[in-house]
Design a protein around this motif. Sequence first.
Motif, PDB file in Angstrom:
ATOM      1  N   THR A 114     -82.357 -22.733 -31.946  1.00 19.66           N
ATOM      2  CA  THR A 114     -82.971 -23.151 -30.682  1.00 19.66           C
ATOM      3  C   THR A 114     -83.799 -22.014 -30.089  1.00 19.66           C
ATOM      4  OG1 THR A 114     -81.137 -22.349 -29.339  1.00 19.66           O
ATOM      5  CG2 THR A 114     -80.948 -24.605 -30.211  1.00 19.66           C
ATOM      6  N   HIS A 115     -84.526 -22.324 -29.033  1.00 17.80           N
ATOM      7  CA  HIS A 115     -85.276 -21.285 -28.320  1.00 17.80           C
ATOM      8  C   HIS A 115     -84.317 -20.254 -27.731  1.00 17.80           C
ATOM      9  CE1 HIS A 115     -89.407 -23.405 -27.755  1.00 17.80           C
ATOM     10  NE2 HIS A 115     -88.847 -23.747 -28.894  1.00 17.80           N
ATOM     11  N   ALA A 116     -83.166 -20.712 -27.272  1.00 16.13           N
ATOM     12  CA  ALA A 116     -82.163 -19.768 -26.757  1.00 16.13           C
ATOM     13  C   ALA A 116     -81.667 -18.851 -27.877  1.00 16.13           C
ATOM     14  CB  ALA A 116     -81.000 -20.524 -26.126  1.00 16.13           C
ATOM     15  N   ASP A 117     -81.539 -19.393 -29.095  1.00 16.83           N
ATOM     16  CA  ASP A 117     -81.154 -18.558 -30.237  1.00 16.83           C
ATOM     17  C   ASP A 117     -82.197 -17.470 -30.483  1.00 16.83           C
ATOM     18  OD1 ASP A 117     -78.789 -19.945 -30.807  1.00 16.83           O
ATOM     19  OD2 ASP A 117     -79.803 -21.342 -32.174  1.00 16.83           O
ATOM     20  N   ILE A 118     -83.461 -17.808 -30.270  1.00 13.27           N
ATOM     21  CA  ILE A 118     -84.529 -16.822 -30.475  1.00 13.27           C
ATOM     22  C   ILE A 118     -84.375 -15.667 -29.494  1.00 13.27           C
ATOM     23  CG2 ILE A 118     -87.031 -16.415 -30.383  1.00 13.27           C
ATOM     24  CD1 ILE A 118     -87.356 -19.314 -31.437  1.00 13.27           C
ATOM     25  N   VAL A 119     -84.034 -15.980 -28.258  1.00 15.88           N
ATOM     26  CA  VAL A 119     -83.806 -14.920 -27.273  1.00 15.88           C
ATOM     27  C   VAL A 119     -82.641 -14.041 -27.718  1.00 15.88           C
ATOM     28  CG1 VAL A 119     -83.187 -14.440 -24.880  1.00 15.88           C
ATOM     29  CG2 VAL A 119     -84.807 -16.265 -25.393  1.00 15.88           C
ATOM     30  N   ASN A 120     -81.598 -14.664 -28.250  1.00 23.14           N
ATOM     31  CA  ASN A 120     -80.477 -13.882 -28.787  1.00 23.14           C
ATOM     32  C   ASN A 120     -80.930 -13.031 -29.972  1.00 23.14           C
ATOM     33  OD1 ASN A 120     -78.710 -14.947 -26.916  1.00 23.14           O
ATOM     34  ND2 ASN A 120     -78.047 -16.598 -28.262  1.00 23.14           N
ATOM     35  N   MET A 121     -81.789 -13.596 -30.816  1.00 20.97           N
ATOM     36  CA  MET A 121     -82.327 -12.834 -31.950  1.00 20.97           C
ATOM     37  C   MET A 121     -83.056 -11.594 -31.461  1.00 20.97           C
ATOM     38  SD  MET A 121     -84.076 -15.590 -34.466  1.00 20.97           S
ATOM     39  CE  MET A 121     -83.459 -17.245 -34.514  1.00 20.97           C
ATOM     40  N   ILE A 122     -83.861 -11.770 -30.429  1.00 15.13           N
ATOM     41  CA  ILE A 122     -84.620 -10.641 -29.879  1.00 15.13           C
ATOM     42  C   ILE A 122     -83.655  -9.573 -29.375  1.00 15.13           C
ATOM     43  CG2 ILE A 122     -86.205  -9.910 -28.051  1.00 15.13           C
ATOM     44  CD1 ILE A 122     -87.419 -12.774 -28.268  1.00 15.13           C
ATOM     45  N   ALA A 123     -82.643 -10.002 -28.627  1.00 16.03           N
ATOM     46  CA  ALA A 123     -81.678  -9.039 -28.086  1.00 16.03           C
ATOM     47  C   ALA A 123     -80.988  -8.277 -29.206  1.00 16.03           C
ATOM     48  CB  ALA A 123     -80.652  -9.761 -27.219  1.00 16.03           C
ATOM     49  N   ILE A 124     -80.568  -8.983 -30.237  1.00 11.39           N
ATOM     50  CA  ILE A 124     -79.884  -8.329 -31.348  1.00 11.39           C
ATOM     51  C   ILE A 124     -80.853  -7.468 -32.147  1.00 11.39           C
ATOM     52  CG2 ILE A 124     -78.714  -8.749 -33.561  1.00 11.39           C
ATOM     53  CD1 ILE A 124     -77.406 -11.198 -32.160  1.00 11.39           C
ATOM     54  N   ALA A 125     -82.043  -8.011 -32.440  1.00 15.35           N
ATOM     55  CA  ALA A 125     -83.022  -7.273 -33.245  1.00 15.35           C
ATOM     56  C   ALA A 125     -83.493  -6.007 -32.539  1.00 15.35           C
ATOM     57  CB  ALA A 125     -84.209  -8.169 -33.583  1.00 15.35           C
ATOM     58  N   GLU A 126     -83.645  -6.070 -31.225  1.00 18.75           N
ATOM     59  CA  GLU A 126     -84.083  -4.899 -30.471  1.00 18.75           C
ATOM     60  C   GLU A 126     -82.984  -3.855 -30.334  1.00 18.75           C
ATOM     61  OE1 GLU A 126     -86.893  -3.850 -29.378  1.00 18.75           O
ATOM     62  OE2 GLU A 126     -88.204  -5.572 -29.338  1.00 18.75           O
ATOM     63  N   SER A 127     -81.734  -4.288 -30.433  1.00 17.49           N
ATOM     64  CA  SER A 127     -80.636  -3.348 -30.222  1.00 17.49           C
ATOM     65  C   SER A 127     -79.993  -2.868 -31.518  1.00 17.49           C
ATOM     66  CB  SER A 127     -79.576  -3.969 -29.309  1.00 17.49           C
ATOM     67  OG  SER A 127     -79.037  -5.129 -29.892  1.00 17.49           O
ATOM     68  N   THR A 128     -80.546  -3.244 -32.649  1.00 20.54           N
ATOM     69  CA  THR A 128     -80.031  -2.782 -33.937  1.00 20.54           C
ATOM     70  C   THR A 128     -81.111  -1.990 -34.665  1.00 20.54           C
ATOM     71  OG1 THR A 128     -80.666  -4.886 -34.960  1.00 20.54           O
ATOM     72  CG2 THR A 128     -78.382  -4.671 -34.227  1.00 20.54           C
ATOM     73  N   PRO A 129     -80.697  -1.088 -35.536  1.00 21.04           N
ATOM     74  CA  PRO A 129     -81.690  -0.294 -36.270  1.00 21.04           C
ATOM     75  C   PRO A 129     -82.522  -1.177 -37.201  1.00 21.04           C
ATOM     76  CG  PRO A 129     -79.463   0.594 -36.557  1.00 21.04           C
ATOM     77  CD  PRO A 129     -79.327  -0.710 -35.853  1.00 21.04           C
ATOM     78  N   GLY A 130     -83.739  -0.764 -37.417  1.00 19.87           N
ATOM     79  CA  GLY A 130     -84.600  -1.467 -38.360  1.00 19.87           C
ATOM     80  C   GLY A 130     -85.749  -2.177 -37.683  1.00 19.87           C
ATOM     81  N   ALA A 131     -86.606  -2.712 -38.513  1.00 17.52           N
ATOM     82  CA  ALA A 131     -87.795  -3.427 -38.033  1.00 17.52           C
ATOM     83  C   ALA A 131     -87.372  -4.736 -37.379  1.00 17.52           C
ATOM     84  CB  ALA A 131     -88.738  -3.688 -39.196  1.00 17.52           C
ATOM     85  N   ILE A 132     -87.951  -5.033 -36.221  1.00 14.70           N
ATOM     86  CA  ILE A 132     -87.553  -6.218 -35.463  1.00 14.70           C
ATOM     87  C   ILE A 132     -87.809  -7.498 -36.250  1.00 14.70           C
ATOM     88  CG2 ILE A 132     -89.729  -6.317 -34.195  1.00 14.70           C
ATOM     89  CD1 ILE A 132     -88.163  -7.449 -31.817  1.00 14.70           C
ATOM     90  N   GLY A 133     -88.917  -7.569 -36.974  1.00 14.40           N
ATOM     91  CA  GLY A 133     -89.214  -8.778 -37.747  1.00 14.40           C
ATOM     92  C   GLY A 133     -88.163  -9.045 -38.810  1.00 14.40           C
ATOM     93  N   ILE A 134     -87.781  -8.008 -39.523  1.00 13.87           N
ATOM     94  CA  ILE A 134     -86.748  -8.157 -40.555  1.00 13.87           C
ATOM     95  C   ILE A 134     -85.412  -8.505 -39.906  1.00 13.87           C
ATOM     96  CG2 ILE A 134     -85.368  -6.893 -42.257  1.00 13.87           C
ATOM     97  CD1 ILE A 134     -88.049  -7.722 -43.346  1.00 13.87           C
ATOM     98  N   ASN A 135     -85.069  -7.828 -38.828  1.00 10.99           N
ATOM     99  CA  ASN A 135     -83.812  -8.126 -38.141  1.00 10.99           C
ATOM    100  C   ASN A 135     -83.778  -9.579 -37.668  1.00 10.99           C
ATOM    101  OD1 ASN A 135     -83.079  -5.494 -38.541  1.00 10.99           O
ATOM    102  ND2 ASN A 135     -83.322  -4.872 -36.419  1.00 10.99           N
ATOM    103  N   MET A 136     -84.907 -10.057 -37.142  1.00 11.82           N
ATOM    104  CA  MET A 136     -84.958 -11.432 -36.646  1.00 11.82           C
ATOM    105  C   MET A 136     -84.887 -12.432 -37.799  1.00 11.82           C
ATOM    106  SD  MET A 136     -87.528 -11.021 -33.434  1.00 11.82           S
ATOM    107  CE  MET A 136     -87.462 -12.738 -32.999  1.00 11.82           C
ATOM    108  N   SER A 137     -85.557 -12.131 -38.911  1.00  8.90           N
ATOM    109  CA  SER A 137     -85.482 -13.053 -40.048  1.00  8.90           C
ATOM    110  C   SER A 137     -84.068 -13.075 -40.620  1.00  8.90           C
ATOM    111  CB  SER A 137     -86.504 -12.678 -41.123  1.00  8.90           C
ATOM    112  OG  SER A 137     -86.204 -11.434 -41.703  1.00  8.90           O
ATOM    113  N   THR A 138     -83.417 -11.929 -40.637  1.00 12.93           N
ATOM    114  CA  THR A 138     -82.035 -11.866 -41.121  1.00 12.93           C
ATOM    115  C   THR A 138     -81.130 -12.722 -40.233  1.00 12.93           C
ATOM    116  OG1 THR A 138     -82.412  -9.633 -41.968  1.00 12.93           O
ATOM    117  CG2 THR A 138     -80.119 -10.315 -41.677  1.00 12.93           C
ATOM    118  N   TYR A 139     -81.274 -12.573 -38.933  1.00  9.76           N
ATOM    119  CA  TYR A 139     -80.469 -13.347 -37.987  1.00  9.76           C
ATOM    120  C   TYR A 139     -80.744 -14.842 -38.149  1.00  9.76           C
ATOM    121  CZ  TYR A 139     -78.469 -14.848 -33.493  1.00  9.76           C
ATOM    122  OH  TYR A 139     -77.744 -15.472 -32.513  1.00  9.76           O
ATOM    123  N   ALA A 140     -82.033 -15.208 -38.211  1.00 12.21           N
ATOM    124  CA  ALA A 140     -82.401 -16.625 -38.349  1.00 12.21           C
ATOM    125  C   ALA A 140     -81.872 -17.201 -39.656  1.00 12.21           C
ATOM    126  CB  ALA A 140     -83.913 -16.788 -38.269  1.00 12.21           C
ATOM    127  N   GLY A 141     -82.015 -16.437 -40.732  1.00 12.35           N
ATOM    128  CA  GLY A 141     -81.515 -16.905 -42.020  1.00 12.35           C
ATOM    129  C   GLY A 141     -80.008 -17.064 -42.012  1.00 12.35           C
TER     130      GLY A 141
END
Length: 190
Positions: free
Chosen positions: A39-66
């Motif tokens: 969901t769109h709310a999941d995307i906001v959670n992805m951003i929060a997690i991706a921004e707060s974990t090491p690594g590239a945000i795009g990769i972190n977000m794709s990992t979370y989404a996958g």
Amino acid sequence: MILLQLFIEFFKVGLFSIGGGLATLPFLYHLSDTMQWFTHADIVNMIAIAESTPGAIGINMSTYAGFTTAGFFGAVIASIGLAAPSVIIILVIANLLKKFKENKHVQSAFLGLRPASLAMIAAAGISVVKVSLVNIPAFEQTGQVLDLFVLPAILLGVVLYILSKKTKWNPIVLIALSAAAGIIFQFAGA
């Protein structure tokens, strides 16, 4: 089948999201709307997690989404799908770019891509604000202007912004403070 879909969709995201990890956001919102994997709310959670974990945000977000979509293997496949276009393109054009980087048409193309990247990031930012700081359903129910805004989240954002400008604290401290405030003040209902 879902793993192949994940790879194809994230390959397309990786191929066309010029401008870094935040430029993937419009594509993720599109995937949310078309595939309903998250969901769109999941995307906001992805951003929060991706921004707060090491690594590239795009990769972190794709990992979370996958992972959200298809577990461990979904995380791996989505991440590989997102990274594959960049790897392929770099391998193919590395020597060509060196040869043509002074070409005025190549320079013009890169200058033309900058506003597109900015527009995609701005659109994604507006979407994040709508999910994180605005509560349209509450406003529609009550008609009260104050119900339109998620005041605790806005206040936390202002405090963190001031702290980031006034202190030399490591961003990790600010992220930890934000997470703690979310738990203490129960932002889940925001």
